[in-house]
Scaffold this motif. Structure first.
Motif, PDB file in Angstrom:
ATOM      1  N   ILE A 286       0.105  16.992  29.656  1.00  0.00           N
ATOM      2  CA  ILE A 286       0.633  15.664  29.328  1.00  0.00           C
ATOM      3  C   ILE A 286       0.426  15.443  27.834  1.00  0.00           C
ATOM      4  CG2 ILE A 286       0.396  13.187  29.704  1.00  0.00           C
ATOM      5  CD1 ILE A 286      -0.563  13.779  32.523  1.00  0.00           C
ATOM      6  N   HIS A 287       1.464  14.976  27.166  1.00  0.00           N
ATOM      7  CA  HIS A 287       1.412  14.868  25.704  1.00  0.00           C
ATOM      8  C   HIS A 287       1.341  13.432  25.196  1.00  0.00           C
ATOM      9  CE1 HIS A 287       2.131  19.169  25.286  1.00  0.00           C
ATOM     10  NE2 HIS A 287       3.109  19.054  26.174  1.00  0.00           N
ATOM     11  N   SER A 288       1.314  12.450  26.093  1.00  0.00           N
ATOM     12  CA  SER A 288       1.221  11.068  25.628  1.00  0.00           C
ATOM     13  C   SER A 288       0.258  10.285  26.507  1.00  0.00           C
ATOM     14  CB  SER A 288       2.602  10.394  25.643  1.00  0.00           C
ATOM     15  OG  SER A 288       2.991  10.061  26.954  1.00  0.00           O
ATOM     16  N   MET A 289      -0.486   9.382  25.897  1.00  0.00           N
ATOM     17  CA  MET A 289      -1.402   8.533  26.657  1.00  0.00           C
ATOM     18  C   MET A 289      -0.634   7.577  27.564  1.00  0.00           C
ATOM     19  SD  MET A 289      -4.436   9.447  26.372  1.00  0.00           S
ATOM     20  CE  MET A 289      -5.106   8.065  27.302  1.00  0.00           C
ATOM     21  N   GLU A 290       0.593   7.273  27.195  1.00  0.00           N
ATOM     22  CA  GLU A 290       1.417   6.423  28.058  1.00  0.00           C
ATOM     23  C   GLU A 290       1.608   7.081  29.425  1.00  0.00           C
ATOM     24  OE1 GLU A 290       5.880   4.369  28.163  1.00  0.00           O
ATOM     25  OE2 GLU A 290       5.245   5.547  26.427  1.00  0.00           O
ATOM     26  N   ASP A 291       1.855   8.398  29.416  1.00  0.00           N
ATOM     27  CA  ASP A 291       2.008   9.114  30.680  1.00  0.00           C
ATOM     28  C   ASP A 291       0.670   9.254  31.404  1.00  0.00           C
ATOM     29  OD1 ASP A 291       4.722   9.388  30.501  1.00  0.00           O
ATOM     30  OD2 ASP A 291       4.690  11.452  29.773  1.00  0.00           O
ATOM     31  N   VAL A 292      -0.403   9.443  30.651  1.00  0.00           N
ATOM     32  CA  VAL A 292      -1.728   9.529  31.274  1.00  0.00           C
ATOM     33  C   VAL A 292      -2.025   8.258  32.062  1.00  0.00           C
ATOM     34  CG1 VAL A 292      -4.222   9.610  30.807  1.00  0.00           C
ATOM     35  CG2 VAL A 292      -2.671  11.162  29.600  1.00  0.00           C
ATOM     36  N   GLU A 293      -1.653   7.128  31.519  1.00  0.00           N
ATOM     37  CA  GLU A 293      -1.966   5.842  32.138  1.00  0.00           C
ATOM     38  C   GLU A 293      -0.897   5.358  33.109  1.00  0.00           C
ATOM     39  OE1 GLU A 293      -2.540   3.501  28.654  1.00  0.00           O
ATOM     40  OE2 GLU A 293      -4.455   4.457  28.154  1.00  0.00           O
ATOM     41  N   ASN A 294       0.209   6.091  33.215  1.00  0.00           N
ATOM     42  CA  ASN A 294       1.320   5.699  34.092  1.00  0.00           C
ATOM     43  C   ASN A 294       1.017   6.154  35.529  1.00  0.00           C
ATOM     44  OD1 ASN A 294       3.714   5.319  35.464  1.00  0.00           O
ATOM     45  ND2 ASN A 294       4.993   6.292  33.910  1.00  0.00           N
ATOM     46  N   PRO A 295       0.905   5.232  36.483  1.00  0.00           N
ATOM     47  CA  PRO A 295       0.590   5.631  37.859  1.00  0.00           C
ATOM     48  C   PRO A 295       1.704   6.430  38.532  1.00  0.00           C
ATOM     49  CG  PRO A 295       1.086   3.284  37.748  1.00  0.00           C
ATOM     50  CD  PRO A 295       0.995   3.761  36.337  1.00  0.00           C
ATOM     51  N   ASN A 296       2.898   6.418  37.973  1.00  0.00           N
ATOM     52  CA  ASN A 296       3.985   7.224  38.532  1.00  0.00           C
ATOM     53  C   ASN A 296       3.909   8.685  38.090  1.00  0.00           C
ATOM     54  OD1 ASN A 296       5.291   5.073  39.934  1.00  0.00           O
ATOM     55  ND2 ASN A 296       6.078   4.333  37.971  1.00  0.00           N
ATOM     56  N   VAL A 297       3.058   8.956  37.116  1.00  0.00           N
ATOM     57  CA  VAL A 297       2.803  10.332  36.681  1.00  0.00           C
ATOM     58  C   VAL A 297       1.499  10.771  37.331  1.00  0.00           C
ATOM     59  CG1 VAL A 297       2.347  11.860  34.717  1.00  0.00           C
ATOM     60  CG2 VAL A 297       4.001   9.987  34.492  1.00  0.00           C
ATOM     61  N   VAL A 298       1.590  11.676  38.293  1.00  0.00           N
ATOM     62  CA  VAL A 298       0.406  12.098  39.051  1.00  0.00           C
ATOM     63  C   VAL A 298      -0.372  13.121  38.239  1.00  0.00           C
ATOM     64  CG1 VAL A 298      -0.417  13.175  41.172  1.00  0.00           C
ATOM     65  CG2 VAL A 298       1.556  11.631  41.224  1.00  0.00           C
ATOM     66  N   LYS A 299      -1.681  12.896  38.140  1.00  0.00           N
ATOM     67  CA  LYS A 299      -2.554  13.793  37.401  1.00  0.00           C
ATOM     68  C   LYS A 299      -3.303  14.729  38.343  1.00  0.00           C
ATOM     69  CE  LYS A 299      -2.457  10.125  35.794  1.00  0.00           C
ATOM     70  NZ  LYS A 299      -1.396   9.075  35.689  1.00  0.00           N
ATOM     71  N   VAL A 300      -3.703  15.893  37.827  1.00  0.00           N
ATOM     72  CA  VAL A 300      -4.470  16.850  38.625  1.00  0.00           C
ATOM     73  C   VAL A 300      -5.570  17.449  37.763  1.00  0.00           C
ATOM     74  CG1 VAL A 300      -2.865  18.758  38.093  1.00  0.00           C
ATOM     75  CG2 VAL A 300      -4.358  18.905  40.103  1.00  0.00           C
ATOM     76  N   ILE A 301      -6.727  17.697  38.390  1.00  0.00           N
ATOM     77  CA  ILE A 301      -7.799  18.448  37.733  1.00  0.00           C
ATOM     78  C   ILE A 301      -8.132  19.645  38.610  1.00  0.00           C
ATOM     79  CG2 ILE A 301      -8.826  16.638  36.305  1.00  0.00           C
ATOM     80  CD1 ILE A 301     -10.803  16.090  38.567  1.00  0.00           C
ATOM     81  N   THR A 302      -8.503  20.758  37.960  1.00  0.00           N
ATOM     82  CA  THR A 302      -8.758  22.012  38.667  1.00  0.00           C
ATOM     83  C   THR A 302     -10.104  22.592  38.253  1.00  0.00           C
ATOM     84  OG1 THR A 302      -7.589  23.243  36.947  1.00  0.00           O
ATOM     85  CG2 THR A 302      -6.301  22.558  38.849  1.00  0.00           C
ATOM     86  N   ASP A 303     -10.594  23.525  39.077  1.00  0.00           N
ATOM     87  CA  ASP A 303     -11.824  24.225  38.709  1.00  0.00           C
ATOM     88  C   ASP A 303     -11.470  25.498  37.942  1.00  0.00           C
ATOM     89  OD1 ASP A 303     -11.037  26.157  40.553  1.00  0.00           O
ATOM     90  OD2 ASP A 303     -12.467  25.521  42.092  1.00  0.00           O
ATOM     91  N   HIS A 304     -12.499  26.332  37.666  1.00  0.00           N
ATOM     92  CA  HIS A 304     -12.265  27.525  36.842  1.00  0.00           C
ATOM     93  C   HIS A 304     -11.464  28.606  37.572  1.00  0.00           C
ATOM     94  CE1 HIS A 304     -14.587  25.966  33.575  1.00  0.00           C
ATOM     95  NE2 HIS A 304     -15.712  25.899  34.276  1.00  0.00           N
ATOM     96  N   SER A 305     -11.312  28.474  38.879  1.00  0.00           N
ATOM     97  CA  SER A 305     -10.516  29.451  39.632  1.00  0.00           C
ATOM     98  C   SER A 305      -9.100  28.936  39.905  1.00  0.00           C
ATOM     99  CB  SER A 305     -11.206  29.803  40.948  1.00  0.00           C
ATOM    100  OG  SER A 305     -11.214  28.689  41.828  1.00  0.00           O
ATOM    101  N   LYS A 306      -8.699  27.882  39.213  1.00  0.00           N
ATOM    102  CA  LYS A 306      -7.363  27.283  39.320  1.00  0.00           C
ATOM    103  C   LYS A 306      -7.145  26.537  40.637  1.00  0.00           C
ATOM    104  CE  LYS A 306      -5.039  31.084  38.426  1.00  0.00           C
ATOM    105  NZ  LYS A 306      -3.914  32.002  38.110  1.00  0.00           N
ATOM    106  N   SER A 307      -8.230  26.226  41.348  1.00  0.00           N
ATOM    107  CA  SER A 307      -8.106  25.451  42.577  1.00  0.00           C
ATOM    108  C   SER A 307      -8.174  23.962  42.260  1.00  0.00           C
ATOM    109  CB  SER A 307      -9.219  25.814  43.557  1.00  0.00           C
ATOM    110  OG  SER A 307      -9.125  27.163  43.954  1.00  0.00           O
ATOM    111  N   ALA A 308      -7.327  23.174  42.918  1.00  0.00           N
ATOM    112  CA  ALA A 308      -7.295  21.732  42.668  1.00  0.00           C
ATOM    113  C   ALA A 308      -8.591  21.082  43.146  1.00  0.00           C
ATOM    114  CB  ALA A 308      -6.111  21.103  43.381  1.00  0.00           C
ATOM    115  N   LEU A 309      -9.152  20.223  42.299  1.00  0.00           N
ATOM    116  CA  LEU A 309     -10.291  19.399  42.683  1.00  0.00           C
ATOM    117  C   LEU A 309      -9.832  18.040  43.186  1.00  0.00           C
ATOM    118  CD1 LEU A 309     -12.660  20.168  39.673  1.00  0.00           C
ATOM    119  CD2 LEU A 309     -12.956  20.950  42.039  1.00  0.00           C
ATOM    120  N   TYR A 310      -8.806  17.483  42.513  1.00  0.00           N
ATOM    121  CA  TYR A 310      -8.300  16.170  42.935  1.00  0.00           C
ATOM    122  C   TYR A 310      -6.963  15.897  42.270  1.00  0.00           C
ATOM    123  CZ  TYR A 310      -8.443  11.358  44.589  1.00  0.00           C
ATOM    124  OH  TYR A 310      -8.155  10.193  45.249  1.00  0.00           O
TER     125      TYR A 310
END
Length: 240
Positions: A128-152
């Motif tokens: 994501i390249h803009s804070m507007e998208d980071v804060e937009n609830p219609n843009v779903v965010k994902v975080i992963t661990d070091h093995s590329k598995s989704a955490l949330y």
């Protein structure tokens, strides 16, 4: 591993009825998607899953493969599961039918990841390249661990950056690959509490202990949600 790409194409849409048949540079949108997906080097077949006879006729008219599905499916995953019950395949890729700019490379990357992790669901993310998208609830965010598995996955900015140090946020792209067995299990599970809260069905997978591998890509989805989006896509395809 026999891999089938499935493009759900539902006629009914609150904001844009008949969306798959919308004309983009003199072709129906579903044809743009089908032709781009068919460029994949790793798919063994491409199928449009629809609930509408006119969409079926249009797809067959340009030489595409179609499976008719029920009208009462609540999610695209449910529609994919019905296709999987009718079509021979080991792995099914759910490809959004309203992304006429989809790149076949992202599909191939997902399939390559699936070959390395055959007991996982696979999906994709992009920076994501803009804070507007980071804060937009219609843009779903994902975080992963070091093995590329989704955490949330979340509609909220995750993580909360209390340190104010530079941090790269990632957008989740709505493309999924499922081993057939996991797909069949997934659609039978009841809606989870996190899924209900965020209205994100992929959280049902995490709450039930499934591994979701996330492939990073530079591709960012450009979807058609309203008739006004047609001009935007035509400008991109036309090089403007």
């Amino acid at each position: 591993m026999k891999v089938i790409g499935v493009i759900p194409a539902r006629y009914g849409s609150t904001r844009f009825p008949g969306k798959p048949l919308a004309r983009i540079l003199n072709k129906p949108m579903i044809q743009h998607v089908y032709e781009r997906v068919s460029q994949s080097e790793k798919l063994d077949g491409v199928i449009v899953a629809t609930d509408h006879e006119e969409i079926k006729q249009v797809v067959e008219g340009f030489g595409g493969q179609v499976v008719m599905t029920r009208k009462d499916h609540e999610t695209g995953s449910d529609r994919i599961a019905e296709v999987a019950s009718k079509v021979d395949g080991d792995f099914f890729v759910n490809i959004q039918g309203d992304e006429p700019l989809i790149h076949h490379e992202i599909i191939d990357a997902l399939i390559s990841e699936a070959q390395e992790a055959p007991n996982a669901v696979v999906t994709a993310k992009t920076k994501i390249h803009s804070m507007e998208d980071v804060e937009n609830p219609n843009v779903v965010k994902v975080i992963t661990d070091h093995s590329k598995s989704a955490l949330y996955f979340s509609r909220s900015p995750i993580p909360y950056n209390r340190s104010n140090q530079p941090f790269t946020y990632y957008k989740h792209l709505g493309i999924y690959g499922y081993p057939k067995q996991i797909l069949n299990e997934f659609v039978k599970l009841p809606q989870s509490s996190l899924e209900s809260a965020e209205m994100l069905e992929q959280l049902r997978l995490l709450e039930n202990g499934y591994t979701v591998k996330v492939v990073e890509t530079a591709y960012d989805a450009v979807g058609v949600d309203t008739p006004e989006d047609i001009e935007k896509v035509e400008n991109i395809l036309g090089g403007n």
